[in-house]
Each structure stands twice: as C-alpha cells, then as structure tokens.
Motif scaffolding. Structure first.
Motif, PDB file in Angstrom:
ATOM      1  N   SER A  38      43.395  65.937  33.159  1.00 42.92           N
ATOM      2  CA  SER A  38      43.326  65.879  31.702  1.00 42.92           C
ATOM      3  C   SER A  38      43.288  67.310  31.166  1.00 42.92           C
ATOM      4  CB  SER A  38      42.078  65.110  31.252  1.00 42.92           C
ATOM      5  OG  SER A  38      41.957  65.113  29.850  1.00 42.92           O
ATOM      6  N   TRP A  39      44.377  67.730  30.528  1.00 38.88           N
ATOM      7  CA  TRP A  39      44.471  69.128  30.119  1.00 38.88           C
ATOM      8  C   TRP A  39      45.494  69.313  29.005  1.00 38.88           C
ATOM      9  CZ3 TRP A  39      49.251  71.624  30.716  1.00 38.88           C
ATOM     10  CH2 TRP A  39      50.193  70.921  31.463  1.00 38.88           C
ATOM     11  N   ASP A  40      45.340  70.421  28.291  1.00 41.66           N
ATOM     12  CA  ASP A  40      46.322  70.892  27.325  1.00 41.66           C
ATOM     13  C   ASP A  40      46.193  72.401  27.241  1.00 41.66           C
ATOM     14  OD1 ASP A  40      47.857  68.707  26.186  1.00 41.66           O
ATOM     15  OD2 ASP A  40      45.958  67.984  25.341  1.00 41.66           O
ATOM     16  N   VAL A  41      47.285  73.074  26.908  1.00 36.71           N
ATOM     17  CA  VAL A  41      47.270  74.508  26.651  1.00 36.71           C
ATOM     18  C   VAL A  41      48.098  74.785  25.400  1.00 36.71           C
ATOM     19  CG1 VAL A  41      46.895  75.217  29.050  1.00 36.71           C
ATOM     20  CG2 VAL A  41      49.234  74.913  28.189  1.00 36.71           C
ATOM     21  N   LEU A  42      47.868  75.968  24.817  1.00 34.71           N
ATOM     22  CA  LEU A  42      48.532  76.351  23.574  1.00 34.71           C
ATOM     23  C   LEU A  42      49.391  77.590  23.769  1.00 34.71           C
ATOM     24  CD1 LEU A  42      45.465  76.033  21.152  1.00 34.71           C
ATOM     25  CD2 LEU A  42      47.357  74.407  21.352  1.00 34.71           C
ATOM     26  N   LEU A  43      50.595  77.561  23.205  1.00 33.24           N
ATOM     27  CA  LEU A  43      51.414  78.755  23.029  1.00 33.24           C
ATOM     28  C   LEU A  43      51.245  79.333  21.636  1.00 33.24           C
ATOM     29  CD1 LEU A  43      54.814  77.677  24.646  1.00 33.24           C
ATOM     30  CD2 LEU A  43      53.486  79.693  25.329  1.00 33.24           C
ATOM     31  N   THR A  44      50.926  78.453  20.679  1.00 31.14           N
ATOM     32  CA  THR A  44      50.753  78.768  19.268  1.00 31.14           C
ATOM     33  C   THR A  44      49.416  78.173  18.821  1.00 31.14           C
ATOM     34  OG1 THR A  44      52.019  76.783  18.695  1.00 31.14           O
ATOM     35  CG2 THR A  44      53.251  78.861  18.850  1.00 31.14           C
ATOM     36  N   PRO A  45      48.972  78.401  17.581  1.00 27.28           N
ATOM     37  CA  PRO A  45      47.593  78.070  17.242  1.00 27.28           C
ATOM     38  C   PRO A  45      47.134  76.637  17.420  1.00 27.28           C
ATOM     39  CG  PRO A  45      48.440  79.626  15.657  1.00 27.28           C
ATOM     40  CD  PRO A  45      49.598  79.228  16.509  1.00 27.28           C
ATOM     41  N   THR A  46      47.967  75.624  17.130  1.00 28.58           N
ATOM     42  CA  THR A  46      47.411  74.273  17.055  1.00 28.58           C
ATOM     43  C   THR A  46      48.082  73.226  17.934  1.00 28.58           C
ATOM     44  OG1 THR A  46      48.772  73.387  15.230  1.00 28.58           O
ATOM     45  CG2 THR A  46      46.902  74.768  14.618  1.00 28.58           C
ATOM     46  N   LYS A  47      49.370  73.338  18.207  1.00 28.91           N
ATOM     47  CA  LYS A  47      50.094  72.264  18.887  1.00 28.91           C
ATOM     48  C   LYS A  47      50.063  72.451  20.403  1.00 28.91           C
ATOM     49  CE  LYS A  47      53.424  71.090  15.231  1.00 28.91           C
ATOM     50  NZ  LYS A  47      54.868  70.959  14.904  1.00 28.91           N
ATOM     51  N   PRO A  48      49.520  71.499  21.150  1.00 28.80           N
ATOM     52  CA  PRO A  48      49.564  71.608  22.601  1.00 28.80           C
ATOM     53  C   PRO A  48      51.009  71.603  23.110  1.00 28.80           C
ATOM     54  CG  PRO A  48      47.956  69.964  21.922  1.00 28.80           C
ATOM     55  CD  PRO A  48      48.750  70.318  20.704  1.00 28.80           C
ATOM     56  N   VAL A  49      51.258  72.380  24.136  1.00 28.38           N
ATOM     57  CA  VAL A  49      52.588  72.420  24.732  1.00 28.38           C
ATOM     58  C   VAL A  49      52.841  71.099  25.450  1.00 28.38           C
ATOM     59  CG1 VAL A  49      54.119  73.674  26.285  1.00 28.38           C
ATOM     60  CG2 VAL A  49      52.288  74.901  25.081  1.00 28.38           C
ATOM     61  N   PRO A  50      53.985  70.442  25.209  1.00 27.68           N
ATOM     62  CA  PRO A  50      54.266  69.188  25.924  1.00 27.68           C
ATOM     63  C   PRO A  50      54.216  69.393  27.441  1.00 27.68           C
ATOM     64  CG  PRO A  50      55.833  69.515  24.134  1.00 27.68           C
ATOM     65  CD  PRO A  50      55.059  70.791  24.248  1.00 27.68           C
ATOM     66  N   HIS A  51      53.590  68.462  28.129  1.00 25.84           N
ATOM     67  CA  HIS A  51      53.445  68.601  29.576  1.00 25.84           C
ATOM     68  C   HIS A  51      54.788  68.635  30.281  1.00 25.84           C
ATOM     69  CE1 HIS A  51      48.969  67.140  29.876  1.00 25.84           C
ATOM     70  NE2 HIS A  51      49.149  68.080  28.964  1.00 25.84           N
ATOM     71  N   GLU A  52      55.778  67.948  29.701  1.00 28.25           N
ATOM     72  CA  GLU A  52      57.081  67.922  30.358  1.00 28.25           C
ATOM     73  C   GLU A  52      57.762  69.284  30.340  1.00 28.25           C
ATOM     74  OE1 GLU A  52      57.585  65.793  26.288  1.00 28.25           O
ATOM     75  OE2 GLU A  52      56.094  65.912  27.905  1.00 28.25           O
ATOM     76  N   TRP A  53      57.291  70.202  29.504  1.00 30.59           N
ATOM     77  CA  TRP A  53      57.850  71.554  29.512  1.00 30.59           C
ATOM     78  C   TRP A  53      57.531  72.287  30.817  1.00 30.59           C
ATOM     79  CZ3 TRP A  53      57.905  74.848  24.432  1.00 30.59           C
ATOM     80  CH2 TRP A  53      58.562  74.130  23.420  1.00 30.59           C
ATOM     81  N   PHE A  54      56.485  71.846  31.509  1.00 28.51           N
ATOM     82  CA  PHE A  54      56.032  72.536  32.719  1.00 28.51           C
ATOM     83  C   PHE A  54      56.616  71.951  34.000  1.00 28.51           C
ATOM     84  CE2 PHE A  54      52.734  73.234  29.555  1.00 28.51           C
ATOM     85  CZ  PHE A  54      52.427  74.571  29.722  1.00 28.51           C
ATOM     86  N   GLY A  55      56.713  70.632  34.065  1.00 29.59           N
ATOM     87  CA  GLY A  55      57.012  69.995  35.339  1.00 29.59           C
ATOM     88  C   GLY A  55      55.781  70.046  36.237  1.00 29.59           C
ATOM     89  N   ASP A  56      55.974  69.791  37.510  1.00 29.33           N
ATOM     90  CA  ASP A  56      54.885  69.806  38.485  1.00 29.33           C
ATOM     91  C   ASP A  56      54.572  71.253  38.847  1.00 29.33           C
ATOM     92  OD1 ASP A  56      53.069  69.406  40.483  1.00 29.33           O
ATOM     93  OD2 ASP A  56      54.447  68.387  41.849  1.00 29.33           O
ATOM     94  N   LEU A  57      53.352  71.700  38.567  1.00 29.43           N
ATOM     95  CA  LEU A  57      52.973  73.085  38.828  1.00 29.43           C
ATOM     96  C   LEU A  57      52.403  73.315  40.222  1.00 29.43           C
ATOM     97  CD1 LEU A  57      51.359  74.198  35.443  1.00 29.43           C
ATOM     98  CD2 LEU A  57      53.610  74.764  36.337  1.00 29.43           C
ATOM     99  N   ALA A  58      52.147  72.272  40.966  1.00 27.13           N
ATOM    100  CA  ALA A  58      51.529  72.428  42.293  1.00 27.13           C
ATOM    101  C   ALA A  58      52.411  73.307  43.174  1.00 27.13           C
ATOM    102  CB  ALA A  58      51.319  71.075  42.940  1.00 27.13           C
ATOM    103  N   GLY A  59      51.818  74.388  43.667  1.00 24.04           N
ATOM    104  CA  GLY A  59      52.524  75.289  44.560  1.00 24.04           C
ATOM    105  C   GLY A  59      53.464  76.259  43.875  1.00 24.04           C
ATOM    106  N   LYS A  60      53.627  76.170  42.556  1.00 21.55           N
ATOM    107  CA  LYS A  60      54.544  77.048  41.831  1.00 21.55           C
ATOM    108  C   LYS A  60      53.883  78.402  41.546  1.00 21.55           C
ATOM    109  CE  LYS A  60      57.821  73.975  41.509  1.00 21.55           C
ATOM    110  NZ  LYS A  60      58.104  73.306  40.240  1.00 21.55           N
TER     111      LYS A  60
END
Length: 250
Positions: A38-60
């Motif tokens: 369960s997580w979210d991160v921000l590139l800009t002040p209020t809107k969380p970055v869509p998770h699909e923008w990242f893909g699977d981060l394991a090992g990346k």
C-alpha cells in the motif's frame, strides 16, 4: 556572485530545518505499508503518480534525481528496487541515510550537482524518478540528455515540472506582477528580491525546454497529467501550475 547551486542547497537545508513539507522523511508506518503493498508517491504537489507508470520495481535499478529527503526512495526500496539517490542538499541526503538506517535497507546516496554530468556509466538505471526540482537550475536540456545516457534501453523517466505560472503572480496570487522568463541571474532586482524572500535562485522553464528537451534527448513521451499547488488562490481556482510526464528511452 556566489554559485547559485550552493545558494539553493543552503536554502533548502534551511527550509528543511523549518519543517518544509518536501524535506520530511516518511514514517516507519508508511514504510511498513509500502512493504505490504500500500503506497503512493508524488512527482508534483497533490496527485499520486499512477502505479502503472512504474511497472514492477522488484530488482530494478532506480535513480532518484534531485529526489532526496527520504520520501520516495524508501518506498521504492520497500518495493524491492535497488536505489540510488542524487541530491545537492546535505540535509536531504542525510534524511535518506536516516531512513535507510532505521529500516535496514541499502541505498547509494550521492551529494552531487545535476547541472554537471551525472556520475554514472551509460545504461545504468531502469527508472529515473525526478520530482519537481529543475526549477532550481538554469538550463534543463543537459539534464534530460544525461538521463537518456544513464538509462537502459526501454528505461523510464518520470518527471515533475513547474509550468511557470507561479512566477508571474504575487505572493497572494491575486494579480500578475511580472512576466516570463523568471531568471534572477539576469535581473539584479529579481535576484535581490529572491534573496530577501529566502526563495533561493529559481528559474521558469518553457514547454519547449521541458517537454521539447525530453524529446530532443531521444525520449518518447507516453503519459502526462497536470497538477495544482495544493493550496492558495491558484489552487482554489483550479489553475494548473505543474506537469508530470512519463517518457521512455525507446
């Protein structure tokens, strides 16, 4: 005139000491929730970055570019990424170290200036996370070229970008008080005002510089959204002041 990058590093350190929202590291509870998915991160002040923008981060391999402060990198580490963070603010770098030590993960922390060639080999990273920060540098195009160089083929660049609107209005955001570009290095009165206000040395950048700069570097833009300040009159009126972009090294 003192090097503007050093002025900005000192200003950001002061802001962090005063409780600046972008300098407060995540809590242990936020870390645990990210570990549980369960997580979210921000590139800009209020809107969380869509998770699909990242893909699977394991090992990346992930680079947080001017992304110190212990806010995003801990989340990526909790998701299994191998993380590096580059920031010019000593306090932002120290926050990264504190969170990594607290939670027991490894992170490479580099205090470095993104206006200079990035200290990495070609095709090192799978993803670069670059939240709003290029408003603190005068020339953004070389940054995008360096991002292209250090990303692997198919790698992703996620950027938060200031669209310049904040620089044309006064502090109460009720009237347009200046034009663009906003560049204190070319306007002594604006430089003096920036120093009095403890704003550091900030710069407006155009669509040509920020979106065009990514395309010129070789990136292919895949997604974009706008965001507001999160507070104030411009926010209340729904006026966007930031862009977030996702681009890939095709």
């Amino acid at each position: 005139m003192e090097n503007y990058q050093d002025i900005n590093a000192a200003a950001i350190d002061r802001w962090c000491g005063e409780g600046w929202e972008w300098g407060q590291p995540v809590s242990h509870e936020v870390w645990l929730r990210a570990k549980a998915g369960s997580w979210d991160v921000l590139l800009t002040p209020t809107k969380p970055v869509p998770h699909e923008w990242f893909g699977d981060l394991a090992g990346k391999r992930v680079l947080g570019l001017a992304s110190g402060g212990g806010q995003q990198i801990p989340i990526f580490a909790a998701l299994g990424a191998k993380c590096t963070v580059l920031d010019y603010s000593p306090m932002q770098c120290e926050s990264e170290r504190i969170v990594a030590e607290r939670e027991g993960y490894e992170v490479e922390i580099l205090r470095a200036d993104m206006t200079q060639p990035l200290p990495f080999s070609d095709e090192t990273f799978d993803l670069i996370f670059h939240p709003v920060s290029n408003c603190y540098i005068e020339d953004v195009r070389p940054v995008f070229r360096e991002c292209w160089r250090v990303l692997k083929a198919g790698g992703v660049l996620l950027s938060g970008l200031d669209n310049g609107v904040n620089y044309i209005v006064g502090e109460d955001e009720t009237a347009i008080v200046r034009g663009l570009p906003f560049n204190p290095l070319k306007d002594p009165a604006l430089y003096a005002e920036s120093m009095r206000s403890d704003d550091g040395v900030q710069f407006s950048h155009t669509l040509d510089e920020q979106i065009g700069g990514q395309l010129e570097a070789g990136f292919r833009l895949t997604h974009v959204y706008e965001d507001t300040n999160g507070a104030g009159r411009l926010h209340a009126l729904g006026i966007p002041t930031f862009w977030a972009t996702r681009a890939i090294k095709a």
